[in-house]
Design an enzyme around this catalytic site. Structure first.
Site, PDB file in Angstrom:
ATOM      1  N   ASN A  62       0.829  -1.193   0.000  1.00  0.00           N
ATOM      2  CA  ASN A  62       0.000   0.000   0.000  1.00  0.00           C
ATOM      3  C   ASN A  62       0.872   1.255   0.000  1.00  0.00           C
ATOM      4  O   ASN A  62       1.942   1.301   0.594  1.00  0.00           O
ATOM      5  CB  ASN A  62      -1.002   0.001   1.164  1.00  0.00           C
ATOM      6  N   GLN A  63       0.389   2.248  -0.717  1.00  0.00           N
ATOM      7  CA  GLN A  63       1.073   3.527  -0.882  1.00  0.00           C
ATOM      8  C   GLN A  63       0.078   4.629  -0.533  1.00  0.00           C
ATOM      9  O   GLN A  63      -0.858   4.876  -1.282  1.00  0.00           O
ATOM     10  CB  GLN A  63       1.567   3.687  -2.320  1.00  0.00           C
ATOM     11  N   GLU A  64       0.265   5.252   0.633  1.00  0.00           N
ATOM     12  CA  GLU A  64      -0.669   6.272   1.094  1.00  0.00           C
ATOM     13  C   GLU A  64      -0.268   7.662   0.617  1.00  0.00           C
ATOM     14  O   GLU A  64       0.853   7.881   0.150  1.00  0.00           O
ATOM     15  CB  GLU A  64      -0.757   6.260   2.623  1.00  0.00           C
ATOM     16  N   ASN A  65      -1.196   8.572   0.771  1.00  0.00           N
ATOM     17  CA  ASN A  65      -1.009   9.952   0.379  1.00  0.00           C
ATOM     18  C   ASN A  65      -1.806  10.804   1.353  1.00  0.00           C
ATOM     19  O   ASN A  65      -2.876  10.386   1.800  1.00  0.00           O
ATOM     20  CB  ASN A  65      -1.513  10.143  -1.064  1.00  0.00           C
ATOM     21  N   TYR A  68      -6.060  11.289   1.079  1.00  0.00           N
ATOM     22  CA  TYR A  68      -6.384   9.870   1.206  1.00  0.00           C
ATOM     23  C   TYR A  68      -6.900   9.169  -0.047  1.00  0.00           C
ATOM     24  O   TYR A  68      -6.445   8.077  -0.354  1.00  0.00           O
ATOM     25  CB  TYR A  68      -7.361   9.636   2.367  1.00  0.00           C
ATOM     26  N   CYS A  73      -3.977   0.589  -2.706  1.00  0.00           N
ATOM     27  CA  CYS A  73      -3.812  -0.629  -1.911  1.00  0.00           C
ATOM     28  C   CYS A  73      -2.759  -1.552  -2.525  1.00  0.00           C
ATOM     29  O   CYS A  73      -2.458  -1.480  -3.717  1.00  0.00           O
ATOM     30  CB  CYS A  73      -5.136  -1.377  -1.838  1.00  0.00           C
ATOM     31  N   GLU A  75      -2.872  -4.806  -3.150  1.00  0.00           N
ATOM     32  CA  GLU A  75      -3.372  -5.730  -4.161  1.00  0.00           C
ATOM     33  C   GLU A  75      -3.465  -5.073  -5.528  1.00  0.00           C
ATOM     34  O   GLU A  75      -3.057  -5.633  -6.543  1.00  0.00           O
ATOM     35  CB  GLU A  75      -4.753  -6.269  -3.776  1.00  0.00           C
ATOM     36  N   CYS A 112      -9.969  -5.349   0.437  1.00  0.00           N
ATOM     37  CA  CYS A 112     -11.055  -4.379   0.568  1.00  0.00           C
ATOM     38  C   CYS A 112     -11.971  -4.466  -0.668  1.00  0.00           C
ATOM     39  O   CYS A 112     -11.676  -5.168  -1.635  1.00  0.00           O
ATOM     40  CB  CYS A 112     -10.488  -2.970   0.723  1.00  0.00           C
TER      41      CYS A 112
END
Length: 161
Positions: A62-65, A68, A73, A75, A112
């Site tokens: 997962n790569q967040e920012n 949001y 995700c 996958e 998810c």
């Protein structure tokens, strides 16, 4: 009015060591990918590893920012990388491991909803089911033989006709 019932089934393994050797390797790759996740906001690290029919393993995390909705995700990171770099090569299976940073969790974490939809698209695209193995950082591993066991009424291209 008529009621209908949807049934699903999945397998539960007591741990990674019970999985077939190839899947153990795939899950270890997912665990390594999880440790590289960029999750400074949620502190929820997710790793995914995809086994392609040509033997290649593609990983993602997962790569967040701070904005949001702009993150991605694990996958989908992995499945889109596989689609971009190995077009036309079927996905055999996906291994997924997830959990909070610095907190032990043993409850298996499934994909998810957005990731389920992405996997559904690839199952339909390749006209072949994709096995999904998912777990927390440790403990039990769940396996479904197709995404349709997690998303039985999947939206697909047939609704767009």
């Amino acid at each position: 009015m008529k009621k209908e019932k949807i049934l699903t089934e999945f397998e539960v393994y007591d741990g990674v060591e019970e999985l077939p050797e190839a899947v153990q390797t795939l899950m270890q790759e997912a665990k390594r990918a999880r440790l590289k996740a960029y999750a400074p906001y949620s502190n929820f690290l997710v790793g995914a590893a995809i086994s392609l029919e040509n033997g290649v393993i593609v990983t993602g995390n997962n790569q967040e920012n701070a904005s949001y909705p702009s993150g991605l995700c694990a996958e989908r990171t992995a499945i889109y990388a596989a689609g971009a770099n190995y077009p036309g090569v079927k996905i055999r299976s996906i291994a997924l491991t997830a959990g909070p940073r610095n907190v032990k969790n043993t409850l298996p974490v499934p994909p998810c909803g957005a990731c389920r939809q992405a996997v559904a698209e690839y199952e339909q695209k390749q006209n072949h089911p994709i096995e999904i193995y998912f777990m927390a950082q440790e403990g039990k591993v769940c396996k479904v033989s197709s995404l349709l066991h997690l998303l039985p009424l999947a939206f697909d291209r047939n609704f767009l006709k």
